[in-house]
Write an enzyme that holds these catalytic residues in place. Structure first.
Site, PDB file in Angstrom:
ATOM      1  N   ASP A  71       0.850  -1.193   0.000  1.00 38.85           N
ATOM      2  CA  ASP A  71       0.000   0.000   0.000  1.00 38.85           C
ATOM      3  C   ASP A  71       0.887   1.245   0.000  1.00 38.85           C
ATOM      4  O   ASP A  71       2.091   1.148   0.205  1.00 38.85           O
ATOM      5  CB  ASP A  71      -0.964   0.003   1.194  1.00 38.85           C
ATOM      6  CG  ASP A  71      -0.255  -0.348   2.485  1.00 38.85           C
ATOM      7  OD1 ASP A  71       0.901   0.114   2.675  1.00 38.85           O
ATOM      8  OD2 ASP A  71      -0.838  -1.073   3.307  1.00 38.85           O
ATOM      9  N   ASP A  73       1.407   5.048   1.577  1.00 39.68           N
ATOM     10  CA  ASP A  73       1.019   5.998   2.622  1.00 39.68           C
ATOM     11  C   ASP A  73       1.529   7.382   2.270  1.00 39.68           C
ATOM     12  O   ASP A  73       2.657   7.536   1.793  1.00 39.68           O
ATOM     13  CB  ASP A  73       1.602   5.562   3.974  1.00 39.68           C
ATOM     14  CG  ASP A  73       1.041   4.218   4.426  1.00 39.68           C
ATOM     15  OD1 ASP A  73      -0.163   3.988   4.212  1.00 39.68           O
ATOM     16  OD2 ASP A  73       1.802   3.398   4.957  1.00 39.68           O
ATOM     17  N   ASP A 153       9.632   4.584  13.250  1.00 42.87           N
ATOM     18  CA  ASP A 153      10.385   3.542  13.947  1.00 42.87           C
ATOM     19  C   ASP A 153      11.792   3.331  13.390  1.00 42.87           C
ATOM     20  O   ASP A 153      12.782   3.635  14.046  1.00 42.87           O
ATOM     21  CB  ASP A 153       9.578   2.233  14.041  1.00 42.87           C
ATOM     22  CG  ASP A 153       8.914   1.821  12.737  1.00 42.87           C
ATOM     23  OD1 ASP A 153       9.190   2.446  11.695  1.00 42.87           O
ATOM     24  OD2 ASP A 153       8.123   0.852  12.760  1.00 42.87           O
TER      25      ASP A 153
HETATM   26  P1  ATP Z   1       4.219  -2.549   5.339  1.00 42.59           P
HETATM   27  O1  ATP Z   1       3.043  -1.657   5.000  1.00 42.59           O
HETATM   28  O2  ATP Z   1       5.009  -3.023   4.208  1.00 42.59           O
HETATM   29  O3  ATP Z   1       3.886  -3.600   6.313  1.00 42.59           O
HETATM   30  P2  ATP Z   1       5.182  -0.118   6.543  1.00 42.59           P
HETATM   31  O4  ATP Z   1       6.577   0.281   6.913  1.00 42.59           O
HETATM   32  O5  ATP Z   1       4.492   0.721   5.524  1.00 42.59           O
HETATM   33  O6  ATP Z   1       5.258  -1.635   6.132  1.00 42.59           O
HETATM   34  P3  ATP Z   1       2.948   0.476   8.224  1.00 42.59           P
HETATM   35  O7  ATP Z   1       2.461  -0.256   9.402  1.00 42.59           O
HETATM   36  O8  ATP Z   1       2.111   0.569   7.025  1.00 42.59           O
HETATM   37  O9  ATP Z   1       4.351  -0.151   7.883  1.00 42.59           O
HETATM   38  O10 ATP Z   1       3.329   1.926   8.736  1.00 42.59           O
HETATM   39  C1  ATP Z   1       3.677   2.998   7.847  1.00 42.59           C
HETATM   40  C2  ATP Z   1       4.800   3.826   8.440  1.00 42.59           C
HETATM   41  O11 ATP Z   1       4.385   4.408   9.671  1.00 42.59           O
HETATM   42  C3  ATP Z   1       6.063   3.034   8.804  1.00 42.59           C
HETATM   43  O12 ATP Z   1       6.927   2.892   7.703  1.00 42.59           O
HETATM   44  C4  ATP Z   1       6.662   3.879   9.902  1.00 42.59           C
HETATM   45  O13 ATP Z   1       7.351   4.969   9.344  1.00 42.59           O
HETATM   46  C5  ATP Z   1       5.443   4.419  10.619  1.00 42.59           C
HETATM   47  N1  ATP Z   1       5.053   3.545  11.745  1.00 42.59           N
HETATM   48  C6  ATP Z   1       4.110   2.573  11.740  1.00 42.59           C
HETATM   49  N2  ATP Z   1       3.989   1.993  12.934  1.00 42.59           N
HETATM   50  C7  ATP Z   1       4.879   2.604  13.736  1.00 42.59           C
HETATM   51  C8  ATP Z   1       5.239   2.459  15.117  1.00 42.59           C
HETATM   52  N3  ATP Z   1       4.647   1.541  15.884  1.00 42.59           N
HETATM   53  N4  ATP Z   1       6.194   3.274  15.594  1.00 42.59           N
HETATM   54  C9  ATP Z   1       6.773   4.213  14.821  1.00 42.59           C
HETATM   55  N5  ATP Z   1       6.494   4.388  13.533  1.00 42.59           N
HETATM   56  C10 ATP Z   1       5.565   3.593  12.980  1.00 42.59           C
HETATM   57 MG    MG Z   2       2.446   0.484   4.822  1.00 47.87          MG
END
Ligand code: ATP
Ligand code: MG
Length: 457
Positions: A71, A73, A153
């Site tokens: 996805d 963001d 994170d």
């Molecule tokens: P994927 O969607 O591939 O699982 P992602 O890195 O996009 O991985 P998401 O859960 O969609 O993970 O979160 C989007 C973004 O928000 C992350 O890349 C990170 O920058 C931030 N983020 C999400 N959860 C946290 C958290 N618990 N603590 C700090 N930052 C976070």
């Molecule tokens: Mg994501």
């Protein structure tokens, strides 16, 4: 300045303020043709409305790694209300703890988040809030892109793609970490885990999915901080467990959860015996296989494997107490599921499927010939049969009934009839004490094991 000095006196260096490195379009591989048109439209609209707009997080990281993001963001200087203004009815504002805008394009939803400041820097009474254990409760303090990056994170998740000139902004050294294929928390790792212990599980998920290692400083505190997961809501842990299972790398996730001593915190009711661990690994491998083939995965199947050993223990106990097999199996199932539910909430619908899979096991182990066709027609037959086969493969003693059902389904009607006649003869020979209803799963204590009910040759 003073803060830095105090930190130095305490022998603790302040978390480095992110240094922005801008990589122009001709020096990185992120191309608009790999970005969903919904995400591009969102970025353009925000920019036209006078706001800064970036892709951020996993999508930028995955594009840089040549992977397909699941996805996209968006991160923006616009407040949620301004996003709403720019998109009107297409936009919905959601969340309390974490206020977000969802912009809808047909079936695709783009999540738009406003730049956030670190919770401690804002007006904490109003928007940001931390509990006495350091866990973030509310997180709605708007800030600059630098502040937004700082509260993410991992460094590889703090990469931003700027729609104005298509450059990538590396806010915390994420590009170098991508090169080294490592996950590094931004700031002081222990503090960041304490703020949000789920970050430990995210580390495991990304390490498995990206085939990255945990940078030593990021890895070091995990083993001693697993307890912190015990205080996270069971719904959030179920969601996170779901992401771990559906990551496409569930087998590796299990290895890493064990390696980092997190397994018992997430799955306290998981089995210990060699064959039940093997059953879980096989289940994870088949989950990964299904995901690779684009098939759906049902969490119930995984939990059925996870909790199988403990369920059997409970079952044996209830039988010893004199309870008849059918209610004993039901009650054992209920007990084990409700214990695991304290840690990872299991939706009622999934819990029912788990019990259906379990309750079919004794029926598949030495069925009555007349019940065979009815069993095949049952809604849960496929899952229950797959489960039996995995039990057999894991080394659990199932007397070859998994193989019997495989042969039966592959057979033509003539051979099937022959197999049923053979089954009838072996029933008459007293192989089974009767009752196609629930019978005992294998006992853990071999001395107590009842006579084997092997399928007729
Ligand atoms: P994927 O969607 O591939 O699982 P992602 O890195 O996009 O991985 P998401 O859960 O969609 O993970 O979160 C989007 C973004 O928000 C992350 O890349 C990170 O920058 C931030 N983020 C999400 N959860 C946290 C958290 N618990 N603590 C700090 N930052 C976070
Ligand atoms: Mg994501």
């Amino acid at each position: 300045m003073i803060k830095k000095l105090i930190n130095r006196l305490r022998g603790k260096s302040a978390p480095p303020t992110p240094q922005r490195v801008v990589v122009p379009r001709d020096q990185h591989p992120v191309s608009r043709k790999d970005i969903s048109s919904a995400a591009l439209k969102t970025l353009y609209r925000l920019r036209e409305s006078g706001h800064d707009a970036f892709l951020v997080g996993g999508c930028v990281r995955d594009l840089l790694l040549g992977m397909h993001p699941k996805d996209f963001d968006v991160s923006t200087s616009a407040t949620p209300e301004q996003v709403k203004q720019a998109f009107g009815g297409q936009c919905q504002l959601i969340g309390r703890r974490f206020r977000l805008a969802h912009v809808r394009f047909g079936r695709e939803i783009i999540e738009v988040a406003t730049f956030r400041a670190h919770y401690s820097q804002g007006d904490s009474a109003q928007h940001g809030q931390t509990s006495h254990t350091g866990v973030i409760l509310r997180d709605n303090v708007w800030g600059s892109i630098e502040e937004d990056a700082e509260r993410r994170d991992f460094t590889v998740n703090a990469l931003y793609y700027n729609i104005t000139d298509f450059s990538v902004w590396d806010m915390a050294g994420g590009l170098k970490d991508i090169e080294r294929r490592q996950l590094r928390l931004i700031g002081d790792p222990e503090t960041r885990y304490r703020e949000d212990p789920v970050r430990m599980l995210r580390a495991i998920r990304f390490a498995a999915k990206l085939e990255f290692t945990l940078e030593p400083g990021t890895a070091a505190p995990v083993r001693k901080l697993g307890d912190l997961l015990d205080h996270i809501s069971s719904h959030r842990l179920f969601d996170e467990a779901q992401k771990l299972l559906a990551s496409g790398h569930a087998a590796r996730v299990l290895e890493l959860l064990r390696e980092y001593s997190l397994y018992q915190h997430l799955f306290p009711e998981g089995g210990d015996l060699e064959h039940s661990q093997r059953l879980l690994t096989l289940t994870a491998e088949s989950t990964d296989q299904r995901i690779a083939e684009g098939k759906s995965v049902n969490p119930a199947f995984f939990y059925a494997a996870l909790l199988w050993e403990r369920m059997q223990e409970e079952y044996e106990e209830l039988l010893t107490e004199g309870m008849p097999p059918v209610p004993a199996l039901q009650q054992a199932g209920q007990r084990v599921i409700s214990r695991q539910t304290e840690r990872t909430a299991i939706p009622r619908f999934n819990a029912q499927t788990i019990r259906d899979i379990w309750e079919m096991q004794p029926k598949l182990e030495f069925p009555r010939p007349r019940q065979v066709e009815g069993l095949v027609q049952q809604q849960r037959f496929r899952a229950a049969y797959d489960f039996l086969v995995l039990r057999e493969e894991s080394g659990e003693e199932t007397h070859g009934w998994g193989a019997w059902w495989t042969r039966y389904q592959d057979a033509d009607p003539g051979l099937q009839a022959e197999m049923l006649r053979a089954l009838e003869r072996s029933k008459e020979a007293g192989g089974n004490s009767g009752g196609g209803e629930a019978r005992r799963p294998r006992r853990r204590n071999p001395r107590k094991r009842r006579p084997a009910s092997t399928p007729p040759a």
